[in-house]
Structure formats: structure tokens, C-alpha cells
Scaffold this motif. Structure first.
Motif: not given
Length: 360
Positions: A97-115
Motif C-alpha cells: 500500500t503506497i500512501s501519498g498526499e492525494n491518494t492511496d494505491q495498492s499493489i496485489v501480487y498473484t502467484y503460480g507456485g513460487d512465481l
């Protein structure tokens, strides 16, 4: 025990010692990543032995890193006035979760096994970017296809989304700026909200030598429509300039494409942000060593196709293409100083020095 058996045993012990020393030096690579004296690293796993505590520029702390028992908890970026917090599923990073002055953005990671197979960027439950990831036969990142929402593309056009954004951090500064320049469709930022973007596609591919990326290739194509008044400052219409007043202000097809390659060289020392997934697929994040030079080649091509009204003599009823090309050639050199463990303590780029401090 006879002499022959003793000799065989000594040979076996020496062979074992050589293998053990090699593992200790280079790390043990497996499907779970690389483990050695420098820590454990893999896609989604960033557990360095030597942890970054802070990064300074000009004597001022620009980043502060906070650690849990074994994993990175947060990074506060004073220079950009943003902070990133990390969540995990076991040892693998699940989101940022990246929080800044104007808005928050989120990055979600999806995996297939270890990758990792996909990264998604969103804000306020709105999906902004989907990044689909493919690997090569050695389980290294081979390519990334990026799908941007129309709204997010427009926000990049008008400069609302900048390098502080999640996308800027994930793909790296140079790639983000190239994508933004292309989406701006040759200085159309003031009209970007009026543009009808019908197609947009970006892809990044990687060429590897061992554990380092030696070439990153960005390809992209954006199609839109724009009126003469919207592109008048961007394109040189030359001999037909005196005819522009006779052409309707209806939109015409506008296309932008990019072909850009960056070739990298490296030192032989450990990279302290290797597999730091807070900045995802940026080359400096994926390579085991530190970048020394980055040489960019390529072009940004823009073209509008104008159809002349039938009433205009000679050219009436015909279409003509008006291109504009931008050379993307550039070169950057990084110089380093290192500590006794071989890790960089200072990196100087274009006269600006960064200082790394480690907690152990």
C-alpha cells in the motif's frame, strides 16, 4: 585401515569441502530462490542479511526502512512524501500500500507456485493497471504485458499520475517516463481529457545473462483521435498550413508507437535491493548485481492522418499522413563505493550521490 582407503577418504572429504565452500560463497539456488550468506531471495521473497536502514541524499535522509523480525515492514520516502507498507502470505509478499498526499494505491501480487504471475494496481476499489507476467525456461521474468484502464491512461496524459505512483515504482523511472511521454501524444496534455483513446498496449521484455538483465525492451502502441486544433502545436503541417482553416474540427486518427531498448552493464558486487518487490519489475530490482551503465536507444513515433474536404481543390477527398519522430537515445553511468561486505555505500548518478546505511 590401509593406505589406499585412507587416500580415498581424504579425497572424498576434500571434494565435499570444495562443494560446501562454493555453496557458502555463491548461495544455494533452488525453486525456492537463492539462499546464502547474503540472505534469501526469490520472487516475492526479500530477506537480506544486510538490511537497508536508510538512504541519504546531500546528507539528508530521503528514505527510512522499517523491519519486522525477518521481513520488511515499511519504507517512508521523505523526498516524495509517500510511504509504502507491506503485507505477506508466509514469506511471500502479498501486497503493498503506497500512501501519498492525494491518494492511496495498492499493489496485489498473484502467484503460480513460487512465481509471480500477475500484479494489479488499484485505488478506491478501482482497477488501474493489470500486469500479466511470463517466465522463461529458467524461471526468470521473460515479459510483462500491461493493460491500463482508460481513466488511468488519461490521468497519465495530464500528469496527475507521476513517478511517485505505484506504476512508476514498479516499472522504473525510465520506463514510466517513456510510457507517459507516449500517452501524452506529443504534448497534448491540455487536451488529453478530450481524446478518445481506442487502443493502448505496452509490453516489456527482458534479456538475461546469468542473474542480471542485460537488455530491457519496451514496445507500445496507442491509438486515439484528435482534432486539428488539438495537435496544431505538436505537428508541423508545412505547406498545407494555409489550408487548415478549411478543414473541419472533426477528430482524425492519431497513433503513437514506441520502440525503446536499454542495454545494461554491471559490477560484481551484491545489489542491496535485489528482489525488493516494493519496486517490482524495475531492472535494478531484478538483477543480482549493481548497474554501472544504462544505454538507451529507440524512437517515439507519432502520426495523425488528415482527410481533406472535397471542396478543397486538388487535394480534396484525399488523406495524408503527418509524422513526428522523437529520438530516445540516452546514457547513464553509476559509480559506487563499497563497504567491507562488498555492498554499495554510495552510488553517484549524474552528479547526485545517494548514501546507503545498513542495520547489520
Amino acid at each position: 585401515m590401509n593406505q589406499r582407503i585412507i587416500t580415498l577418504l581424504l579425497c572424498a572429504l576434500m571434494a565435499f569441502a570444495v562443494v560446501s565452500c562454493k555453496k557458502d560463497k555463491d548461495g544455494d539456488s533452488s525453486s525456492q530462490g537463492t539462499t546464502g550468506p547474503q540472505g534469501t531471495f526469490a520472487e516475492g521473497i526479500y530477506k537480506p542479511t544486510y538490511r537497508i536502514a536508510s538512504i541519504k541524499e546531500g546528507g539528508n535522509v530521503v528514505q527510512s526502512w522499517s523491519w519486522g523480525t525477518s521481513k520488511l515492514a515499511a519504507v517512508v520516502n521523505a523526498k516524495d512524501n509517500t510511504s509504502s507498507s507491506f503485507t505477506y502470505s508466509g514469506d511471500m509478499i502479498g501486497g503493498v500500500t503506497i500512501s501519498g498526499e492525494n491518494t492511496d494505491q495498492s499493489i496485489v501480487y498473484t502467484y503460480g507456485g513460487d512465481l509471480v504471475t500477475q500484479m494489479k494496481i488499484s485505488h478506491n476499489s478501482q482497477e488501474d493497471v493489470v500486469m500479466n507476467i511470463q517466465h522463461d525456461a529458467s524461471d526468470r521474468l521473460a515479459s510483462v504485458d500491461l493493460v491500463l484502464s482508460n481513466d488511468y491512461a488519461i490521468q497519465m496524459c495530464i500528469g496527475v499520475v507521476n513517478f511517485k505512483s505505484a506504476l512508476g515504482r514498479l516499472v522504473g523511472k525510465e520506463t514510466f517516463e517513456a510510457m507517459t511521454e507516449m500517452l501524452s501524444l506529443m504534448n497534448l496534455k491540455k487536451n488529453a481529457g478530450k481524446l478518445d483513446i481506442s487502443n493502448k498496449h505496452f509490453s516489456i521484455t527482458y534479456t538475461w545473462e546469468g542473474s542480471n538483465i542485460v537488455k530491457e525492451s519496451l514496445r507500445g502502441n496507442v491509438q486515439a483521435t484528435a482534432t486539428i486544433s488539438e495537435v496544431a502545436e505538436a505537428f508541423n503541417f508545412g505547406s498545407i498550413s494555409n489550408l487548415l482553416s478549411y478543414i473541419s474540427n472533426d477528430p482524425f486518427p492519431l497513433e503513437s508507437s514506441i520502440q525503446r531498448d536499454i542495454v545494461y552493464t554491471y559490477d560484481n558486487n551484491p545489489n542491496p535491493i535485489w528482489y525488493y518487490w516494493g519496486e517490482g519489475i524495475a531492472v535494478e530490482n531484478l538483477s543480482r548485481n549493481n548497474i554501472v551503465t544504462a544505454t538507451t536507444t529507440g524512437t517515439l513515433e507519432n502520426q495523425i492522418t488528415i482527410t481533406f474536404p472535397d471542396a478543397i481543390p486538388i487535394v480534396g477527398g484525399t488523406s495524408r499522413e503527418f509524422p513526428r519522430s522523437t529520438d530516445l537515445a540516452a546514457s547513464v553511468t553509476h559509480t559506487y563505493t563499497y563497504n567491507n561486505n562488498g555492498y554499495p555505500t554510495t552510488v553517484t548518478t549524474n552528479g547526485v550521490a545517494k548514501n546507503y546505511a545498513y542495520s547489520n
